[in-house]
Design an enzyme around this catalytic site. Structure first.
Site, PDB file in Angstrom:
ATOM      1  N   ASP A1021      55.296  -7.287 -13.013  1.00  0.00           N
ATOM      2  CA  ASP A1021      54.131  -6.587 -13.518  1.00  0.00           C
ATOM      3  C   ASP A1021      53.613  -5.619 -12.465  1.00  0.00           C
ATOM      4  O   ASP A1021      53.608  -5.919 -11.277  1.00  0.00           O
ATOM      5  CB  ASP A1021      53.046  -7.592 -13.893  1.00  0.00           C
ATOM      6  CG  ASP A1021      51.776  -6.907 -14.343  1.00  0.00           C
ATOM      7  OD1 ASP A1021      51.817  -6.198 -15.362  1.00  0.00           O
ATOM      8  OD2 ASP A1021      50.750  -7.056 -13.647  1.00  0.00           O
ATOM      9  N   HIS A1024      55.272  -0.672  -9.746  1.00  0.00           N
ATOM     10  CA  HIS A1024      55.154   0.538  -8.931  1.00  0.00           C
ATOM     11  C   HIS A1024      53.974   0.499  -7.985  1.00  0.00           C
ATOM     12  O   HIS A1024      53.898   1.303  -7.062  1.00  0.00           O
ATOM     13  CB  HIS A1024      55.049   1.767  -9.848  1.00  0.00           C
ATOM     14  CG  HIS A1024      54.004   1.617 -10.915  1.00  0.00           C
ATOM     15  ND1 HIS A1024      54.242   0.897 -12.060  1.00  0.00           N
ATOM     16  CD2 HIS A1024      52.730   2.068 -11.003  1.00  0.00           C
ATOM     17  CE1 HIS A1024      53.146   0.916 -12.817  1.00  0.00           C
ATOM     18  NE2 HIS A1024      52.224   1.616 -12.201  1.00  0.00           N
ATOM     19  N   ASP A1122      51.907  -2.737 -24.377  1.00  0.00           N
ATOM     20  CA  ASP A1122      50.887  -1.808 -23.891  1.00  0.00           C
ATOM     21  C   ASP A1122      50.624  -0.666 -24.868  1.00  0.00           C
ATOM     22  O   ASP A1122      49.667   0.089 -24.681  1.00  0.00           O
ATOM     23  CB  ASP A1122      51.316  -1.203 -22.549  1.00  0.00           C
ATOM     24  CG  ASP A1122      51.298  -2.230 -21.440  1.00  0.00           C
ATOM     25  OD1 ASP A1122      50.467  -3.143 -21.495  1.00  0.00           O
ATOM     26  OD2 ASP A1122      52.130  -2.116 -20.516  1.00  0.00           O
TER      27      ASP A1122
END
Length: 1964
Positions: A1021, A1024, A1122
């Site tokens: 999760d 980045h 999402d």
């Protein structure tokens, strides 16, 4: 590719030869690059390295194809070939139409954040990136890489399209010796490898078992091996590389490892059993009886090559214990694989734990992994379970029972034959013709747990094996070769590999001659485990039989473990990774196991995301998760199952070690163990894997352990730089309170913000009222008064110095030093610098800057003035800093306004107008401690003891560098309000290593470990934004628990290169890609094409090939958790066609729970409180679903189809945009040539808004087998067609429910007549099937077809495959032969001259035949470089690797048969090649019946196979040095075939008819005359290939040793030497031969290179001295006679040699005949005058003048404008250094020949004008040269005035001069690349020390990466840029005048010059 054959005379040949000659002749240190031989000692053997088979798969982005090819038959077919005249070799071709490219759409900004109940501020939305989080070039799908015609389906059973590769033969154990430190790249010769076959008994299940040998005698012994281990050889030198010979007998002292067991193989269809021919199995040699010592036994148990054994009854332990074997990703497709044991080799001792670098002792190189290949029957029949080695995505292997029944004699007989290339081509070949059985579903199974890394298997029934009678099928190990080069750091390049494959690392050209050490952290054995910082030193091996051949060196890594691994290399045996000269990563995919032991390939993954919190209590999970199972998913992604924070966000974890309390029920507390039980049950019973998220970057605000460990977060105590941002956050909070209370209503800010003007009022309030209150700039500025006072104190007690002036210190260095505690006005400046700048003396001119007044009156006045200047500087600094902070605040206000606008006004936002505590103006960035107080008190709080609890929230930053921490001190993200914050979670602060925050690192490590224990995979999760070093540490810990951990992530870096860094560092296996990022069907189809698969009709790639970069493997989701529902963004009607398109992607696919139930809204990770519906087998009640709910039934069929396509090898993809809304996707199987075509009618707009258009019919060049299914969604009411969502949706209050106003119609397995969507209009006997769409095919519809080839096409394919299967190889992929007796006879009858015609010949050579043929011209590309096969092979080799089916060559092949006809036609002219032409004509004839889109692939296979066979024939004719050399040496050998051929316009002068045999061949001309036809050497291609320009004396004899002698072409070398000898005139060998009668004698060096060639001939050729007595037919017995007829004036060659030396000694002066314009258009008149002679003072040969150029540097000026016409650029008259060396070498050689009685002369004499005779012996002449060479050529490193008459001309010392006594006096002292020739051929005339210095200087000054400079770059005449077209007045450059004045010599002639060097160094 023009080649000046002289350009590189001086480069590598002379360079290396000089070094080697010095090394041999002088007792000095060895030259750089010298290989030191090692002593051998005995050493215990270890099992051979494991070899796992697989095939390749997609490695390049589909969208990266340079020029997409025309679409296959799903689109309109290509123009009929009949419309073009095929017989013409070069017909005009139609030009392809231009392609239209699409670009990624612009996406609206800022979606609501998924993890924050309060919508975060959005500087940029996630969707603003290129679709799927990375920029991608738009690729038009109407013309992708795939070819034009449609890819049809074949009715054969996939298992019938397999091949039976042969097992890898065991290698003989060899004895070991202690290792010396390598001076260069080390290598070890390869042991010989026998070849074997195996037989499969009936009804014997098999399994792969552990390869461990019993550690003690008490353990149950492993089953006896059915394949005997070859006996080890006696203590001898290491054997050579594998040959076709039996293995040597084993030594009694060397034990062999026990054979491991095999894995049960899946069953194959029964229909094919009766067709397979029988074959016997081999019996391996007996293994030694002695037991292994405990240590040896342990070593022997290391995971090595799996061996075929009898079945084992042992039960597998865990999948992790098995060296995970996955079905190779790169090439899905059915196949059978069986591994064969290699002989034992020693395993290195266990490394000491304290050492990071493990040095593995050098060991005898195992047989090259490329060696094992398939064995097929002579008839080339393909059994039902035969495996295909084609590049087919995910291949599966079949391991069959093995029966030891073959006698040693049978084995030896079979070992003598080369293995077959069945893994290349044999796919579905049957003796009975076309395979017509239907494909059957096959189950992939994983191997039983072993210590090795076997490969996935497919069950094959014993009945099948018995019926086929075939032995165990062995696929050659997949080998990928990566070339290492200097400074190649490939950390952002992705290389994907499979377990069981072998990675070879080979030194590139920039590493040759260096001492290179290669290290990797990939473990040697699985049991060693992975430690990121523990590297092992890889040992060099060699695949050449020639000792010392550095070009054959390589290291290899057998991939035994999944994960991402690092390699690096250093020089000089350094282990320091920081000194790495190159590095990179390679990613090894895990093996996913489902059921009991079945492999789930990554491309078959179908994953559904569920929000764990919405599953309800744990006992209800199974029934709710059954929905996913019944929908066809095989993987579940659970959002975190841990206890959640107060926001109830799925990703805000309150306790990482506690199960979510929502899963509990009264009186029963569940734990993670209970979840694990369910996960295991799903895996076993449903064959469904599970993965979950790990959340490493943040934790919930309410996390209990934060109270004790607040240091684990970023807070105002441990991160003081956040204090100003915290204060700004409180300002915004106080503003929220005031607006909420209505205090700003009268100033334009109401409680409910509904208009843009309200936001403008907020902006004004922030800038004018709130921000000025806190003066945030003061945290970044200095207290001026305080600083000035301190300055005053400092200068008051410091006496200024005049020397200390402002000039010495720049004012720019006096800057503000930030206070690390970020207090108000607590910053400082460097007071020392301030004092130096502003403490100026009264008398200094600098005392009053800018002239601001008179001198100070006294010291006090001086101090005041200095302080005043210092104050002004501080004020300036503060103003600068305040301006910077103000810019940040302006950005902060802008971001705040953007957030307010999104949350309250934008249509795509939540539109919450009212301001409240729950919905503040902007989300908070920090937690607050205690109650709200005043800003002053809160400012004090952030400096107080409770500052640790003022914690920063986490989030993500659009456009920020993901590799940098946005919370670092240098970042202003929090102050600029650029963070999309999650207000329910705080950001964790790990530091750089565990000791920085030990509690946090330990807590999260344990969290990751138990997660990996329960789940099969992990989703990273917020990947980045997670510190990459933290993620590395945690994943390493997780992989120790589960080695085959499947890791996925979602990255938003907007850069493929940055994505690759994350993938490489973390070992991410799949990146999540979103179909919802596509704004229309065109982009959606492009994403399907991009994320996996090869183009339809892709080339067939060998198992050993270069490693090419990959794109990240995708998990392509129709909807992520999402994203908003497609019903909101697009329409509900599009949910079926879009998910159908996603299901056709050749990668992992997935969805979000609710999509299949047609939930029309976003199931929010924060806000959703309801639970999912449960499964019902019958009718549904509230809270239940069944297969009729939503599109569940459709999704089940789509998932089944996706799995079938992935598992069955349908790995080729084509996407066609039929209309704006209709998209066709083709998945093609390259083995069976079946295709599945899915057509989706998308509905991004409501159906009523989509204008009805004519849909182009589906046209297929093949047979329609069935309509797999038809699906359609319809509204219950007709008026609903104009709505995004039909009817009225009523959400259930307790359960998550979907739309009910849809009718979903599904039909399966239809005949064309039963279809309602299409009508088939073609007749039954037509080649083309045409499906026209009916009016019922409307938006929301999906139809899928199964297609196959027509019988005629299938028969043609089978014939081609049968032909290709008859090609075989020995130990390396390039060593290809044929087992077809007819073709063998044809090939064996070809000479090297024939091969020159077949393989090469440039355009001029072909046209010289006078038949009107030239090089083949490809439209839109141009002519091929060669007329022979090399011309097309060179192009194919470039486009094959990247599958560039859009290349003009592929288009030309699809459009017509002109190229095959051309290849055949040109070979029919010559009798010697007519039989080969006939064979090719027959095979190419089969291509005419193959669908056009498949022709490039099969044409390439045919041409490449025959090409490899022919070059192997060439090597076989060249002697052992070439035929058994490295690939590099062999490639050089082909230059002999390339340059040497017969050209009738450039013949040698006729040789003497009295010459002893053999004589040159001859032909009869048109007049009946017999003409000798000897091969000649082209001076360069293509410009110097025919006529008078072909044969140059100098070039010929420079090239002759490498081209003809090293390649054993002794006869042709002899004829050329004698031919040129016959033309001697004036004591010279001609420069331009031109048949002899028109020869030009204008070069001074040709005779010396001729003598050097004779010397080489005598040395190399057996009885080579006999050439000295050969008869030479003199064309000109005297200088002025007319040409003589052959045989009229015969002389012995030694007489001709003597004449040449005598004439030189006497001296010769002559003027060229026919001097003038007719023979040279550029030379001036004096240049035609020639003179040569010998200086009696020095013995040096001299000659030439300033007006001619008699050496290889022969550029003649030709520019009248620049004034260079007729002026040589480099006359080099006088005594040229290389001629001196060549003369010295010739004299020494002839002197030796005279002493041995093989040469009759030993003296020369000179008579001067007075009659005085001077007579020298060769020995005296030679010594004369030696005595004078150093004296006249060496330029000392230090000045020596007594021996330097012209010191002013010396500009470079430590060199040898280029000439002596040149007319241009300065030219002598130039540093050029000529002196290495002299050192190479006559090293004894130099001083060793001087020679080394000169060579070292030349290396540093002249040597470059591609060649050597022709002149010192510091020379006045140097210019390295050559341009022959330059027509300026620049005399240095005009018309290429600087040809030899600097440009690097790098022509291909270097290849033939290398040969003598390699030969010499390897023959020592």
């Amino acid at each position: 590719m023009a080649i000046d054959a002289m350009n590189f005379l001086l480069v590598l040949w002379s360079w290396l030869a000089a070094v080697l000659s010095l090394t041999a002749a002088m007792s000095e240190a060895p030259a750089k690059g010298k290989v030191i031989k090692k002593k051998k000692v005995k050493k215990a053997p270890a099992p051979a390295a494991p070899i796992d088979e697989g095939t390749s798969g997609p490695t390049l982005a589909a969208a990266a194809a340079p020029a997409p090819a025309p679409p296959p038959a799903v689109a309109t077919p290509a123009p009929a070939a009949s419309s073009v005249k095929k017989s013409a070799p070069q017909p005009p071709e139609p030009k392809p139409g231009k392609e239209q490219a699409s670009s990624a759409p612009n996406v609206a900004p800022v979606p609501a954040p998924r993890k924050n109940k309060v919508a975060p501020e959005p500087p940029q939305p996630k969707a603003a990136a290129a679709p799927s989080g990375e920029p991608e070039p738009a690729v038009p799908r109407t013309t992708p890489k795939a070819p034009a015609p449609k890819a049809p389906k074949v009715t054969q059973n996939p298992s019938a399209l397999k091949e039976t590769p042969e097992p890898m033969a065991p290698s003989a154990p060899t004895k070991k010796a202690p290792q010396e430190a390598p001076r260069t790249l080390q290598q070890v010769p390869l042991p010989k490898t026998p070849q074997e076959e195996s037989k499969v008994p009936k009804e014997l299940p098999v399994s792969k078992a552990s390869q461990e040998v019993p550690k003690t005698p008490k353990e149950a012994p492993a089953p006896k091996s059915s394949v005997e281990t070859p006996k080890a050889p006696k203590e001898e030198s290491a054997p050579k590389a594998p040959k076709e010979t039996p293995a040597p007998k084993a030594s009694k002292a060397v034990p062999a490892p026990k054979a491991p067991k095999e894995t049960p193989a899946p069953k194959a269809p029964q229909e094919l059993l009766k067709e397979a021919p029988a074959a016997k199995a081999p019996v391996a040699p007996k293994a030694p009886k002695e037991e292994l010592a405990p240590k040896a036994a342990k070593e022997a148990s290391a995971p090595k090559v799996p061996q075929a054994t009898l079945p084992s009854k042992e039960t597998p332990k865990t999948p992790q214990e098995a060296a995970a074997v996955r079905a190779p990703q790169e090439a899905p497709g059915p196949k059978t694989l069986q591994e064969k044991p290699k002989a034992s080799q020693e395993a290195p001792a266990a490394p000491k734990a304290s050492k990071e670098i493990i040095k593995v002792p050098a060991e005898p190189a195992a047989p090259k992994p490329a060696a094992p290949q398939s064995q097929v029957s002579p008839r080339a029949a393909a059994p039902a379970a035969a495996a295909s080695g084609l590049r087919q995505g995910h291949d599966r292997e079949v391991n069959r029972p093995v029966e030891a029944s073959q006698s040693p004699r049978q084995q030896e007989a079979e070992e003598a034959s080369p293995r077959k290339l069945t893994n290349f081509f044999k796919m579905g070949v049957h003796d009975d013709g076309v395979v017509t059985q239907e494909p059957q579903t096959q189950q992939v199974r994983a191997p039983a747990p072993t210590a090795a890394a076997p490969t996935p298997t497919t069950k094959v029934s014993s009945t099948v094996a018995a019926a086929q009678g075939e032995g165990p099928s062995h696929q050659q190990a997949q080998v990928r070769v990566l070339t290492l080069n200097h400074k190649d750091h490939l950390d952002s390049t992705l290389f994907r590999l499979q377990k069981g494959w072998i990675l070879q690392l080979r030194p590139g050209p920039t590493l040759l001659g260096r001492q290179v050490s290669v290290f990797t952290n990939h473990p040697e054995r699985p049991e060693d485990g992975f430690t990121r910082t523990k590297y092992r030193h890889l040992q060099w091996k060699s695949d050449s039989h020639n000792k010392g051949d550095d070009t054959a060196l390589y290291v290899e890594v057998t991939l035994v473990m999944a994960g991402s691994f690092h390699y690096y290399f250093t020089y000089d045996d350094s282990e320091n990774k920081d000194k790495a000269q190159g590095s990179g990563f390679f990613l090894v995919d895990p093996t996913l196991i489902v059921g009991t032991n079945e492999v789930l390939q990554q491309d078959c993954v179908q994953c559904q995301t569920v929000l764990s919190k919405n599953l309800g209590p744990l006992p209800d999970w199974e029934q709710r998760l059954q929905v996913a199972h019944e929908s066809g998913y095989n993987m579940i992604h659970f959002t975190p199952i841990q206890e959640l924070g107060d926001s109830n966000s799925s990703y805000s974890l309150k306790d990482q070690h506690k199960l979510n309390i929502e899963f509990q029920i009264p009186d029963n507390e569940f734990t993670f163990d209970d979840v694990e039980v369910l996960i295991k049950k799903m895996k076993q019973e449903w064959k469904m894997l599970s993965l979950t998220d790990i959340v490493l970057n943040h934790t919930a605000n309410e996390t209990p352990w934060l109270q004790e460990h607040p240091e684990s977060t970023y807070n105002c105590n441990n991160s003081p730089h956040l204090r100003p941002a915290y204060l700004l956050d409180r300002v915004l909070h106080h503003m929220t309170l005031e607006v909420m209370d209505g205090k700003w209503k009268d100033r334009g800010i109401p409680v409910a913000i509904k208009e843009e003007k309200h936001i403008e009022a907020v902006k004004n309030a922030l800038h004018n009222y709130f921000l000025p209150q806190v003066k945030l700039h003061e945290f970044y500025t200095v207290d001026i008064e305080k600083m000035v006072e301190e300055f005053r104190r400092r200068i008051s007690c410091t006496v200024p110095s005049i020397k200390t002036s402002a000039e010495e210190v720049s004012k720019n260095k006096l800057v503000i030093k930030q206070d690390p505690q970020y207090g108000r006005k607590t910053c400082t400046v460097d007071m020392d610098i301030a004092v130096r700048l502003y403490n100026l003396p009264n008398e200094s001119k600098e005392k009053i800057p800018q002239g601001s007044g008179p001198e100070a009156s006294d010291e006090a006045d001086r101090v005041v003035r200095c302080c005043s200047e210092f104050r002004r500087h501080l004020e300036h600094l503060n103003e600068q800093r305040a301006s910077e902070i103000q810019a940040h605040l302006i950005k902060a206000v802008s971001c705040c306004l953007g957030t307010i606008r999104y949350q309250r006004l934008q249509p795509d936002g939540p539109k919450i107008a009212a301001v409240s505590k729950d919905n503040p103006l902007v989300p908070p960035y920090f937690t607050h401690y205690g109650k709200d107080t005043t800003l002053e008190e809160e400012e004090a709080l952030m400096f107080g003891p409770k500052a640790s609890f003022l914690m920063a929230h986490n989030g993500w930053v659009m456009g920020d560098d993901p590799l940098k921490n946005f919370a670092r001190e240098e970042s202003y993200v929090y102050l600029r309000r650029e963070l999309v914050a999650w207000g329910d979670s705080v950001k964790l602060r790990y530091g750089n290593e565990p000791k920085d925050s030990p509690y946090l690192w330990d807590l999260m490590r344990r969290y990751c470990e138990y997660t990996a224990r329960i789940f099969h995979g992990i989703r990273l999760d917020n990947c980045h934004s997670t510190p990459i070093h933290v993620a590395e540490y945690m994943l390493d810990a997780a992989r120790k628990v589960r080695p085959d951990l499947y890791v996925i992530a979602e990255l938003f870096t907007n850069s493929d290169l940055t994505d690759n860094i994350f993938i490489n560092r973390l070992g991410i296996n799949s990146l999540i890609r979103e179909a919802m990022s596509a704004p229309d069907s065109h982009e959606e189809g492009r994403l399907v094409y991009r994320y996996g698969g090869e183009p339809v009709g892709a080339f067939l790639l060998p198992p050993v090939r270069p490693l090419v970069p990959s794109i990240a493997h995708a998990m392509f989701l129709d909807l992520t958790h999402d994203n908003r529902s497609p019903a909101e963004v697009r329409t509900a009607w599009d949910m079926l066609p879009s998910t159908a398109l996603v299901s056709m992607a050749c990668c992992a696919t997935g969805s979000n729970r609710g999509y299949d139930e047609l939930v029309p809204h976003h199931i929010h990770v924060v806000d959703e409180q309801r639970v999912y519906a449960a499964w019902s087998e019958s009718s549904t009640q509230r809270g239940e679903v069944n297969k009729k709910s939503g599109i569940i039934e459709c999704k089940n069929l789509l998932n089944k189809l996706h799995f079938e396509l992935g598992a069955s090898g349908f790995n080729q993809v084509f996407v066609d945009q039929v209309t704006e809304h209709v998209v066709t996707v083709t998945r093609h199987n390259p083995v069976s040539h079946q295709s599945v075509v899915l057509v989706a009618y998308t509905s991004f707009r409501p159906p009523a808004q989509i204008k009805a258009t004519n849909i182009r019919p589906l046209k297929v060049q093949g047979r329609l087998e069935e309509i797999i299914f038809e699906m359609q969604v319809k509204g219950t009411k007709e008026e609903d067609a104009d709505k995004k969502i039909p009817g009225v949706f009523v959400p259930d209050l307790e359960f998550i429910n979907g739309l009910e106003n849809f009718n979903v119609e599904v039909k399966e397995h239809l005949t064309p007549a039963q279809s309602t969507f299409v009508q088939v209009t073609s007749s039954s006997d037509s080649d083309m099937t045409v499906c026209e769409y009916t009016s019922k095919f409307t938006p929301g519809s999906v139809i899928a077809f199964r297609l196959s080839l027509l019988p005629r096409a299938q028969s043609a394919v089978n014939k081609i495959r049968g032909t290709l299967s008859e090609f075989g190889y020995k130990s390396r992929i390039s060593e290809v032969t044929t087992h077809n007796p007819v073709l063998t006879d044809i090939v064996n009858g070809l000479s090297l001259v024939d091969l020159n015609r077949i393989l090469y010949r440039c355009d001029d050579e072909e046209k010289d035949e006078g038949r009107g043929w030239g090089a083949y011209n490809i439209p839109n590309y141009g002519p091929l470089l060669y007329c022979g096969l090399q011309g097309v092979v060179s192009v194919l080799s470039e486009i094959r690797v990247v599958n560039d089916l859009g290349h003009p060559l592929c288009g030309n092949l699809r459009d017509g048969d002109w190229l095959p006809d051309y290849i055949v036609g040109r070979l029919k002219f010559e009798p010697s090649t007519q039989r080969l032409a006939g064979w090719l004509e027959e095979v190419f004839g089969y291509l005419r019946d193959v669908p056009r889109y498949l022709i490039p692939a099969y044409f390439d296979s045919i041409v490449t196979s025959i090409y490899l066979t022919l070059i192997n024939r060439a090597w076989a004719l060249m002697g052992e040095f070439i035929s058994e050399g490295s690939n590099f040496v062999k490639a050089l050998g082909l230059c002999s075939v390339q340059f040497c051929g017969t050209v009738k316009s450039a013949l040698l002068p006729p040789l003497s008819p009295n010459l002893r045999d053999p004589k040159p061949p001859s032909f009869t001309d048109g007049s009946g005359n017999q003409i000798q036809l000897s091969a000649t050497i082209a001076a360069g291609l293509p410009h110097f290939s025919v006529g008078y320009m072909r044969n140059w004396g100098r070039d010929t004899f420079i090239a002759l040793p490498g081209n003809l002698l090293i390649t054993s072409r002794y006869e042709e070398a002899r004829w050329i030497i004698l031919g040129f000898a016959g033309t001697m005139r004036h004591g010279l060998i001609p420069n331009l031969l031109d048949g002899g009668k028109k020869a030009r004698f204008n070069c001074r060096d040709a005779i010396w290179f001729w003598l050097q060639a004779i010397q080489r001939y005598v040395t190399v050729v057996p009885n080579g001295h006999e050439i000295l007595k050969d008869k030479v037919s003199r064309l000109y017995p005297s200088d002025d006679c007319s040409p003589q007829e052959p045989g009229k004036s015969d002389q012995l060659l030694e007489e001709v040699i003597q004449e040449g030396l005598q004439r030189h000694f006497q001296g010769v002066k002559f003027r060229e005949r026919n001097a003038g314009f007719q023979i040279d258009r550029q030379m001036n008149d004096d240049g035609f005058n020639n003179n040569v002679g010998v200086d009696l003072e020095t013995g040096f040969v001299y000659g030439g003048s300033v007006n001619n150029c008699g050496t290889w540097m022969d550029k003649m000026g030709s520019s009248e404008l620049a004034g260079t016409k007729g002026k040589p650029a480099t006359p080099r008259d006088g005594s040229a250094v290389e001629i001196i060396g060549l003369c010295k070498s010739a004299l020494a050689f002839l002197g030796r020949m005279h002493k041995e009685g093989k040469y009759s002369y030993n003296t020369v004499e000179q008579c001067d004008g007075t009659g005085k005779v001077t007579k020298w012996t060769y020995e005296f002449w030679e010594k004369k040269i030696e005595e004078n060479f150093e004296k006249h050529f060496w330029v000392s490193e230090t000045p020596m005035p007594e021996s330097e008459p012209r010191p002013e001309l010396i500009h470079r010392r430590g060199i040898y001069k280029d000439s002596h006594n040149a007319s241009q006096f300065w030219a002598d002292f130039q540093l050029r690349c000529n002196f290495p020739i002299a050192i190479a051929v006559a090293p004894e005339m130099t001083t060793p020390k001087n020679a080394w210095v000169a060579l070292k200087n030349a290396e540093e000054i002249l040597l470059g990466p591609l060649g050597i400079k022709t002149l010192d770059p510091k020379d006045w005449a140097y210019n390295g840029n050559y341009d022959n077209s330059n027509n300026t007045a620049d005399s240095k450059l005009a018309h290429g005048f600087n040809y030899h004045q600097g440009p690097v010599s790098k022509s291909l002639i270097v290849l033939i010059n290398i040969f003598p060097v390699i030969y010499n160094r390897l023959s020592v």
